[in-house]
Design a protein around this motif. Structure first.
Motif, PDB file in Angstrom:
ATOM      1  N   ASP A 302       0.939  -1.116  -0.011  1.00 52.86           N
ATOM      2  CA  ASP A 302      -0.073  -0.173  -0.017  1.00 52.86           C
ATOM      3  C   ASP A 302       0.885   1.277  -0.105  1.00 52.86           C
ATOM      4  O   ASP A 302       1.866   1.274   0.736  1.00 52.86           O
ATOM      5  N   VAL A 303       0.642   2.238  -1.049  1.00 48.41           N
ATOM      6  CA  VAL A 303       1.382   3.501  -0.908  1.00 48.41           C
ATOM      7  C   VAL A 303       0.421   4.726  -0.375  1.00 48.41           C
ATOM      8  O   VAL A 303      -0.875   4.667  -1.219  1.00 48.41           O
ATOM      9  N   LEU A 304       0.441   5.074   0.596  1.00 48.36           N
ATOM     10  CA  LEU A 304      -0.383   6.067   1.360  1.00 48.36           C
ATOM     11  C   LEU A 304      -0.607   7.396   0.402  1.00 48.36           C
ATOM     12  O   LEU A 304       0.310   7.583  -0.343  1.00 48.36           O
ATOM     13  N   GLY A 315       4.581  13.736   4.085  1.00 45.15           N
ATOM     14  CA  GLY A 315       3.730  13.476   5.289  1.00 45.15           C
ATOM     15  C   GLY A 315       2.534  12.678   4.434  1.00 45.15           C
ATOM     16  O   GLY A 315       2.762  12.469   3.326  1.00 45.15           O
ATOM     17  N   VAL A 316       1.494  12.560   5.023  1.00 40.69           N
ATOM     18  CA  VAL A 316       0.444  11.727   4.647  1.00 40.69           C
ATOM     19  C   VAL A 316      -0.829  12.878   4.771  1.00 40.69           C
ATOM     20  O   VAL A 316      -0.937  13.500   5.869  1.00 40.69           O
ATOM     21  N   TRP A 317      -1.892  12.164   4.116  1.00 43.95           N
ATOM     22  CA  TRP A 317      -3.441  12.971   4.171  1.00 43.95           C
ATOM     23  C   TRP A 317      -4.357  11.696   4.233  1.00 43.95           C
ATOM     24  O   TRP A 317      -4.089  10.659   3.842  1.00 43.95           O
ATOM     25  N   ARG A 318      -5.455  11.980   4.678  1.00 49.40           N
ATOM     26  CA  ARG A 318      -6.724  11.225   4.428  1.00 49.40           C
ATOM     27  C   ARG A 318      -7.845  12.105   4.827  1.00 49.40           C
ATOM     28  O   ARG A 318      -8.230  13.045   5.307  1.00 49.40           O
ATOM     29  N   HIS A 364      -6.536   2.194   8.364  1.00 47.78           N
ATOM     30  CA  HIS A 364      -5.974   1.420   9.602  1.00 47.78           C
ATOM     31  C   HIS A 364      -4.324   1.388   9.729  1.00 47.78           C
ATOM     32  O   HIS A 364      -3.699   1.178  10.872  1.00 47.78           O
ATOM     33  N   TRP A 365      -3.922   2.307   8.694  1.00 49.78           N
ATOM     34  CA  TRP A 365      -2.465   2.526   8.767  1.00 49.78           C
ATOM     35  C   TRP A 365      -2.056   3.792   9.821  1.00 49.78           C
ATOM     36  O   TRP A 365      -0.719   3.741  10.181  1.00 49.78           O
ATOM     37  N   PRO A 370       4.114   7.423  12.951  1.00 51.91           N
ATOM     38  CA  PRO A 370       4.887   8.141  14.091  1.00 51.91           C
ATOM     39  C   PRO A 370       4.296   9.433  14.585  1.00 51.91           C
ATOM     40  O   PRO A 370       3.490   9.900  13.597  1.00 51.91           O
ATOM     41  N   ASP A 371       4.373  10.199  15.691  1.00 54.52           N
ATOM     42  CA  ASP A 371       3.628  11.415  15.873  1.00 54.52           C
ATOM     43  C   ASP A 371       4.191  12.230  14.885  1.00 54.52           C
ATOM     44  O   ASP A 371       5.428  12.400  14.502  1.00 54.52           O
ATOM     45  N   GLY A 372       3.443  13.189  14.667  1.00 56.83           N
ATOM     46  CA  GLY A 372       3.768  14.426  13.780  1.00 56.83           C
ATOM     47  C   GLY A 372       2.742  15.453  14.134  1.00 56.83           C
ATOM     48  O   GLY A 372       1.914  15.468  14.765  1.00 56.83           O
TER      49      GLY A 372
END
Length: 379
Positions: A302-304, A315-318, A364-365, A370-372
């Motif tokens: 999976d590639v977020l 970073g990432v987003w949702r 679920h990932w 880690p905290d950010g």
């Protein structure tokens, strides 16, 4: 000629339409960026939203419906959306990889040989002269290979046989239950020479869309062994030019392809899951800082969805109720957050009529990250 890491980054972003949104028809944009990974139905839409000014999802709906853009198993043995004019040559370039990967393993475990697979393809394509569901195809296969072998046969043939996925509706054209139709072309007969020429074409398209690139990068992009990629590049001779990357690696490029200056601004972007720009190179550090690679590319592949800041993953987003939740892996200045908030408002507006919590099955990932810095960017 030498090229720096920053220049490589800007070259790839520019060719992928990520240095500034452009006004372009959806099908032509797909052609320009070569291919869009499409194993999640929403991703080609989010990818084009990142790249086109005023992108309307209905444009891509229409392109899929009219088969101007098609969805099929191609590079990296995964689903891609490509321009219809590119499909056949890409498929020919990938045929040996698809043959080796999909007419073995589960296919072989079902007691079938590659020759069995080749023999089944013509009849399957005749059967799929109109859209067929996966269940219908498996029923067809059961009549020919028996109930014990049909699952393994379908596992191999749905990727090896030249089949398009057919739009079935839903917010992103393709629903969870796939339908298939013959692509109108079969495996290349005796096709070594044809496949070699097709691979040269794919190599040039990869360089144009993701270059400059090394032999390893092109092999990674397509998931084709390095030896034939190297032979293809050598045979292209003066059609490509050579550069030296920041670590001394030999890189190839299409003469005259744009290479923006290192200082070219790269605006923030909210990238789709599995966006090809994150996966098209063996050296992912072009876009993904090495420390963040395992955070955004998970152990199962999976590639977020990622935040792209100054051209690199930060970073990432949702998508969540009320907007977009962004998690930065390092501190970002206020101006960057303002830019991400503007992107989030635009993305939220696009999702509003489609799927306001796109990619939610992958949430679920997030507890494993880690905290950010976490902010809710409201639409």
């Amino acid at each position: 000629m030498d090229i720096t890491a920053q220049e490589l980054n800007r070259a790839t972003l520019g060719r992928q339409l990520l240095l500034g949104r452009e006004v372009m028809e959806a099908g032509e944009a797909v052609r320009r960026v070569v291919a869009l990974q499409a194993q999640h139905a929403a991703s080609p839409y989010v990818a084009l939203w990142n790249r086109l000014a005023g992108f309307a999802p209905a444009e891509l709906d229409a392109a899929f419906a009219e088969r101007a853009v098609v969805k099929a198993t191609l590079m990296r043995i995964t689903l891609h959306a490509v321009h219809a004019d590119d499909y056949q040559v890409f498929r020919e370039a990938m045929q040996q990889t698809l043959y080796a990967s999909r007419l073995g393993y589960r296919f072989a475990a079902a007691g079938l040989t590659p020759a069995d697979g080749e023999a089944l393809v013509p009849g399957l394509l005749d059967f799929a002269d109109r859209p067929r569901t996966a269940a219908e195809v498996q029923d067809w296969l059961e009549e020919r290979v028996g109930p014990e072998r049909k699952a393994g046969a379908w596992w191999g043939l749905k990727a090896y046989a030249p089949l398009f996925h057919v739009p079935t509706g839903g917010p992103w054209s393709f629903g969870p239950r796939s339908s298939f139709v013959a692509a109108g072309t079969g495996p290349v007969p005796g096709g070594r020479e044809t496949m070699t020429e097709a691979l040269r074409h794919l190599v040039l398209r990869c360089l144009a869309g993701f270059g400059p690139a090394s032999v390893a990068d092109v092999a990674q992009f397509a998931m084709v062994p390095r030896a034939p990629v190297r032979r293809a590049l050598l045979s292209l001779d003066d059609t490509v030019e050579q550069l030296r990357g920041p670590d001394g690696t030999l890189l190839y490029d299409v003469p005259g392809a744009p290479r923006p200056p290192a200082e070219t601004p790269a605006p923030p972007r909210l990238m789709a899951m599995w966006d090809s720009v994150l996966l098209a190179h063996a050296d992912r550090s072009r876009v993904i800082p090495p420390a963040y690679r395992r955070l955004v590319i998970r152990v199962n592949g999976d590639v977020l969805p990622t935040l792209l800041v100054d051209g690199r993953v930060a970073g990432v987003w949702r998508a969540v109720d009320g907007g977009v939740e962004a998690t930065a892996f390092h501190d970002l200045p206020g101006a960057v957050w303002d830019g991400l908030a503007a992107e989030a408002a635009s993305l939220t507006a696009m999702l509003a009529g489609r799927d306001t919590e796109v990619y939610r099955r992958y949430h679920h990932w997030w507890p494993k990250l880690p905290d950010g810095q976490v902010r809710l960017l409201k639409g």
